[in-house]
Design a protein around this motif. Structure first.
Motif, mmCIF file in Angstrom:
data_model
loop_
_atom_site.group_PDB
_atom_site.id
_atom_site.type_symbol
_atom_site.label_atom_id
_atom_site.label_comp_id
_atom_site.label_asym_id
_atom_site.label_seq_id
_atom_site.Cartn_x
_atom_site.Cartn_y
_atom_site.Cartn_z
ATOM 1 N N PRO A 1074 0.822 -1.213 0.000
ATOM 2 C CA PRO A 1074 0.000 0.000 0.000
ATOM 3 C C PRO A 1074 0.853 1.258 0.000
ATOM 4 C CG PRO A 1074 0.060 -0.969 2.193
ATOM 5 C CD PRO A 1074 0.738 -1.944 1.293
ATOM 6 N N PRO A 1075 0.401 2.322 -0.643
ATOM 7 C CA PRO A 1075 1.117 3.597 -0.586
ATOM 8 C C PRO A 1075 1.068 4.164 0.830
ATOM 9 C CG PRO A 1075 -1.014 3.892 -1.627
ATOM 10 C CD PRO A 1075 -0.849 2.417 -1.432
ATOM 11 N N SER A 1076 2.056 5.004 1.121
ATOM 12 C CA SER A 1076 2.105 5.659 2.421
ATOM 13 C C SER A 1076 2.525 7.094 2.195
ATOM 14 C CB SER A 1076 3.081 4.924 3.351
ATOM 15 O OG SER A 1076 4.381 4.898 2.789
ATOM 16 N N PRO A 1077 2.420 7.946 3.213
ATOM 17 C CA PRO A 1077 2.778 9.359 3.030
ATOM 18 C C PRO A 1077 4.176 9.528 2.421
ATOM 19 C CG PRO A 1077 1.674 9.090 5.119
ATOM 20 C CD PRO A 1077 1.870 7.705 4.566
ATOM 21 N N GLY A 1078 4.230 10.286 1.335
ATOM 22 C CA GLY A 1078 5.495 10.511 0.648
ATOM 23 C C GLY A 1078 5.911 9.406 -0.285
ATOM 24 N N ASP A 1079 5.095 8.360 -0.390
ATOM 25 C CA ASP A 1079 5.458 7.190 -1.186
ATOM 26 C C ASP A 1079 4.241 6.686 -1.968
ATOM 27 O OD1 ASP A 1079 6.909 5.132 -2.206
ATOM 28 O OD2 ASP A 1079 6.875 3.901 -0.399
ATOM 29 N N PRO A 1080 3.847 7.438 -3.017
ATOM 30 C CA PRO A 1080 2.696 7.004 -3.815
ATOM 31 C C PRO A 1080 3.037 5.770 -4.651
ATOM 32 C CG PRO A 1080 3.740 8.879 -4.849
ATOM 33 C CD PRO A 1080 4.440 8.668 -3.540
#
Length: 1106
Positions: A1074-1080
């Motif tokens: 899953p994407p996370s903040p700063g890491d699309p």
């Protein structure tokens, strides 16, 4: 040989800069832009800036090393001028001392010996030297600092450093008939200073040349100034005449100070006690000629307190010794080198001329019975030692094996090796069997040498490295912790007994004082220096009260680095009386003893004050020969005191208005704000400057700052005339232009370590500066095509923010004298921001007002470093009023760090997406064997789906909350790992899963976030970024689409499950990674896949991991 088109273009660009520089310099000259006048009121903080630089010695051309140190002052002064300060940067030329006179005399000798023009004898092929040894006075005189020449061939470079003076003059491109004039030392003073002034003008130095001067009595006003300074020092008791040991040149017949030396700068006299070991008659055959005299083997020691433990004396078997007359009765057996030193210390029957009665070898001395002062044994013998150095001491060594590791091991070798004794004819009874303890050291006992040699497992006297360490240990501990256990001072600490024993030996006449240079010193005239006991004038540096004043002056100064301050403090700790008089060379006569000249480091300590009034005395003539309102004899001590020292108004024929003008100039500009210099001058000139200001001027006129730098390398190698890796300033300007040279000097480095001038940087600067000129001309020409109105787009906001950041960061760097950093933020980074802005604007185009602001700001920020370029742009492209160099520091809004972070996120994301797309497209082109290729349009990835999760959730959220609770914001540190692990156990994830699995899952993320938090602070632990990721990406969809070459792009929330359907079958990959903040996470599809919901998914992280 014809040059290629690229080289021709490069020369054309260089020539364009040179042409612009010439025009700009003429423009400045016509407007007298650098002439500095005081204000009517005393300046407030920051309103004036007075900086100066140690005047260079005028026996050659200025080189790139001069320019490097000078550039630090020039950049600082230009920065303050740009800000609106009233700036004074003067420059003068040093001619005092012996180098010019020595070179002129050497030239005259060569012409007398070899003709005019001289025909020199050919050097022998195997000599390794460019000259023969016809004249002893010529030996070594090639080592002349500040003699500069161009590149030499490899063959010439290998031939050696030695050159005739005529050849050195030829390297300045002088014709034969011109060289002959340099036999007159004063011709040097009329030739080189004007050349230096011309090249510094080409360099763009912002100097008030009205205040320039040369030193020596050729300039009557400066001569009068130095005489006043010396008289005032003497009146204060700071100059005394005394007998002192000093480094001395026998050839020149005078002391050899630091600036008079070709090698050995900073070397001081080393004092020894010379122990007189009397030879007991009858004398052997080789010494029969000495019968009737008192004959001594004279050994130099630094440890007279150990003489009770002498067991023998050492000589070098193959050493060359002589029996030298000391007086009518005494003869010392020592080396010739030591005898020369003694002869200049009033220890020779014929002063300054040692008389050798017979030559002896070390073998001739072995077995001599000796009576040595303080020795416990009545008779000791001279024995062979193989490791004696004859370039230190006298070549005679007294042996104390109880406390000297060298002596102990040499003695053990003799005792243990009968063959060694037989080789040198040593009788067993000559070799002492017992060691005489002298000092008790708590750590090592009564026989420290034996103990340490055993501990270090030293096997013989040839184990030099271990013996050096043993000596360091025993000598240090012996002095600091040792106690005497023998003799009349038994029970006393060594520190107390040492001077008492020394005094006893000298008083009884069983020893004399002896000094020699700490290391080899060669004078600029080419002879090896000695230590002489001279009756001459000294400045009493190191005197307790004066030293305290100097230390207080240093405390109030800005030294810009701890290393510089430490250097000054160290120098204040050791600096002592300084010989200030010379009998040979050029300079100012000591006013009360005109047989002597003021030496070159003593007439250059207060002249910064002279700059403030030089133009009023000399009327712009550096030689002080112009018709002046003031006659030199009118500059009495009372006038100088009135101008510089708050003295009472003098009775003088000088018009009161002119007297007051001189005083006003000095009061306005003083104290000077900055003096820039190479770090090598800390140990003499700069510290002398502090002392003299502290003694002669009121405290409110003491210096405010010294900034020191390292030396300059050229292309990562030491600058050297002999290897050809060398550039004069004139050569650098001709090759690269002034501004490109200045650009590379700024980029070379700013600390105390050696900097590096890279010629490729200078060449690159030519390209950058000329391309920037062309770009700005194009912008102005096509101004109508630019977007008008206020800057409202995302790209506008980012670019405007980068400009504000550049202004603030560059200002910090200039204030800290970090010019490489200023160049980075004010030019390199700003250009990158402009290039990114141009790319980001796309079809909408760049904003006109923003581009004009960029051109204005970039021009101002680069002005201190590249002023000609900036002035050309300011006047001829931007068509601005006034002068670029006085344009004022640009105003800036408060930078928005969040916007910068958001833009970095955007740009990094685009780079990652591009790499991913390229990898996916290259992978799709690999067909299975036998498969038919599909139409390219069908295979092209033309759709991008960007999934974003703006909040950490699940186990990552729990990890972050744990880290937040365990983070010390002030210290940027975390609690111990075990505390973090225990806290993780108590979280829901720690309760719900096997904890080993929890650690395997969480610890890499925790380690990553800990490192990030230590670097950037607590924001690294927030659950979301300080900006809306989806907003940033959505606002820049068109940029992303164009950069990636896609037809369609969407930004989707990973938290909205309805969007997952667009991923088709690959939705499971979104769940796994899953994407996370700063890491699309980006998914690329063909148009067909997107429309038919047949999806090929590759995440950025998956691609990078695979």
């Amino acid at each position: 040989m014809t040059s290629g088109p690229d080289e021709a273009k490069s020369r054309a660009r260089r020539n364009l800069l040179l042409k612009n520089e010439s025009e700009v310099q003429q423009f400045w000259e016509e407007n007298k832009i650098f002439e500095s006048c005081p204000g009517n009121e005393p300046p407030g903080p920051g309103e004036k800036f007075f900086g100066n630089f140690p005047y260079p010695y005028m026996n050659g051309l200025l080189h790139l090393g001069h320019a490097f140190s000078l550039s630090k002052l020039e950049f600082a002064a230009a920065y303050h001028r740009l800000r609106g300060s009233n700036v004074l940067l003067p420059f003068a030329f040093h001619c005092t001392g012996m180098p010019i006179k020595a070179s002129a005399d050497k030239l005259a000798r060569e012409m007398q010996q070899y003709g005019n023009p001289p025909v020199f004898p050919a050097a022998k092929e195997d000599s390794g030297s460019a000259m023969t040894d016809d004249s002893q006075s010529d030996q070594g005189a090639d080592v002349i600092p500040d003699k500069f020449k161009g590149k030499k061939s490899k063959a010439t470079a290998k031939a050696g450093a030695q050159k005739y003076q005529w050849e050195i003059m030829k390297s300045f491109a002088l014709k034969d008939e011109e060289i002959a004039k340099f036999q007159d030392p004063y011709h040097w003073l009329t030739y080189f200073p004007p050349l230096a002034k011309d090249v510094l003008k080409k360099f763009g130095l912002g100097c008030d040349w009205r205040r320039s001067f040369i030193t020596t009595d050729m300039n009557p006003f400066y001569d009068a100034f130095v005489k006043w300074q010396m008289r005032k020092l003497k009146k204060l008791g700071k100059v005394v005449k005394d007998m002192r040991y000093t480094i001395y040149s026998p050839l020149d017949g005078q002391p050899c100070a630091d600036h008079d030396r070709a090698t050995g700068e900073g070397v001081q006299p080393q004092e020894y006690v010379l122990i007189k070991m009397e030879v007991i008659p009858p004398f052997p055959t080789k010494l029969k000629i000495l019968e009737g005299r008192k004959v001594y083997l004279a050994a130099a020691t630094l440890r007279p307190e150990t003489m009770y433990g002498q067991t023998n004396c050492w000589v070098l078997p193959d050493g060359v010794y002589g029996a030298f007359e000391i007086n009518e009765t005494d003869v010392f057996i020592i080396t010739a080198r030591a005898a020369v030193n003694l002869a200049y210390q009033h220890l020779s029957r014929v002063p300054e001329k040692p008389t050798c009665l017979c030559e002896l070898s070390g073998n001739d001395l072995i077995g001599l019975p000796l009576k040595s002062p303080l020795a416990f044994n009545g008779t000791i013998y001279a024995l062979p030692m193989l490791t004696i150095l004859t370039d230190k001491g006298t070549g005679i060594v007294t042996s104390v094996p109880s406390d000297s590791p060298d002596d102990f091991m040499a003695l053990q070798d003799l005792l243990a090796k009968p063959a060694l004794r037989d080789k040198y004819g040593v009788k067993d009874e000559w070799v002492p069997k017992d060691i005489v303890p002298v000092i008790h050291i708590p750590e090592f006992g009564l026989k420290s040498a034996e103990k340490v040699c055993h501990d270090l497992k030293i096997k013989s006297q040839n184990d030099r490295e271990k013996l050096a360490e043993a000596k360091r240990m025993t000598y240090l501990k012996g002095f600091t912790d040792g106690t005497m256990i023998i003799g009349e001072f038994s029970g006393r600490k060594v520190q107390e007994a040492k001077p008492l024993i020394k005094h006893k030996l000298l008083k009884e006449g069983t020893a004399v004082l002896y000094s020699e240079p700490e290391k080899k010193v060669m004078s600029r005239s080419g002879d090896e220096c000695v230590v002489a006991l001279t009756d001459q004038w000294y400045i009493t540096y190191g005197e307790a009260e004066w030293k305290q004043q100097a230390a207080r002056c240093l405390d109030g100064m800005n030294t810009y680095s701890a290393e510089t301050r430490n250097g000054f403090e160290h120098t204040l700790g050791w600096l002592n009386q300084w010989a200030c008089s010379r009998s040979f060379g050029l300079g100012t006569r000591i006013p009360w003893d005109e047989q002597f000249l003021v030496e070159s480091l003593s007439d250059s300590t207060l002249y910064m004050a002279y700059y403030t009034i030089a133009h009023l005395l000399q009327k712009g003539d550096m030689y002080g020969r112009a018709m002046s309102t003031i006659r030199v004899e009118e500059m009495t001590d009372e006038v100088w005191d009135y101008v510089f020292c708050d003295g009472p108004a003098p009775k003088s024929n000088i018009p009161p208005a002119l007297l007051n003008q001189m005083k006003q100039e000095f009061e306005y500009w003083y104290p000077f704000d900055l003096r820039v210099s190479g770090k090598d001058l800390i140990q003499n000139h700069l510290t002398f400057c502090i002392y003299n200001h502290a003694a002669l001027l009121p405290e409110h006129h003491w210096p405010r700052g010294f900034r020191c730098n390292g030396h300059l390398m050229l292309n990562s190698e030491k600058m050297s005339k002999s290897t050809g890796n060398f550039l004069t300033l004139e050569e650098a300007i001709t090759e690269y232009s002034s501004d490109a040279t200045r650009f590379a000097l700024a980029d070379a480095g700013d600390g105390m370590d050696d900097a590096n001038f890279v010629t490729e940087t200078a060449n690159s600067a030519i390209m950058r500066l000329t391309k920037e000129i062309s770009w700005m001309e194009d912008v102005i020409h096509n101004e109508s095509s630019l977007r008008a109105g206020p800057g409202t787009t995302y790209a506008d906001r980012v670019f405007a923010n980068e400009i504000n950041i550049a202004i603030k960061e560059t200002e910090k760097s200039y204030n800290a004298f970090m010019f490489r950093d200023a160049l980075k933020s004010g030019f390199y980074d700003l250009q990158l921001a402009r290039d990114e802005y141009r790319l980001s604007c796309g079809a909408a185009g760049m904003n006109r007002d923003l581009l004009w602001r960029f051109m204005d700001i970039q021009t101002r920020l680069i002005t201190p470093i590249c002023p000609h370029y900036a002035e050309h742009v300011w006047q001829n492209i931007l068509k601005k009023e006034g002068f670029a160099i006085k344009a004022g520091w640009p105003a800036a809004d408060t930078p928005d760090p969040t916007l910068r972070m958001a833009n970095k996120y955007l740009q990094d994301s685009i780079v990652s997406m591009r790499k991913l797309l390229q990898k996916q497209e290259s992978g799709s082109k690999k067909l299975k064997k036998g498969a038919a290729p599909s139409p390219s349009v069908e295979n092209k990835m033309s759709v991008g789906l960007i999934y974003v999760n703006e909040n950490y959730c699940g186990w990552k959220e729990q990890c972050l909350r744990v880290l937040q609770s365990k983070f010390d914001i002030d210290q940027r540190s975390f609690a111990p790992d075990q505390e973090i692990i225990d806290a993780l156990k108590n979280c829901s994830i720690g309760q719900e899963m096997n904890f080993k699995q929890v650690q395997k899952l969480c610890m890499p993320f925790i380690r990553f976030k800990k490192d990030e938090a230590r670097e950037v602070g607590p924001q690294a632990l927030h659950l979301k970024l300080p900006f809306g990721e989806m907003d940033v990406l959505q606002e820049n969809l068109e940029l992303i689409r164009k950069q990636l070459g896609l037809e369609h792009v969407e930004v989707l929330s990973a938290c909205d499950e309805a969007t997952h359907a667009k991923a088709g079958e690959s939705v499971k990959l979104l769940n796994q990674n899953p994407p996370s903040p700063g890491d699309p996470v980006t998914i690329f599809l063909t148009r067909q896949q997107f429309e038919g919901n047949k999806v090929t998914v590759i995440t950025i992280r998956d691609s990078l991991m695979t």
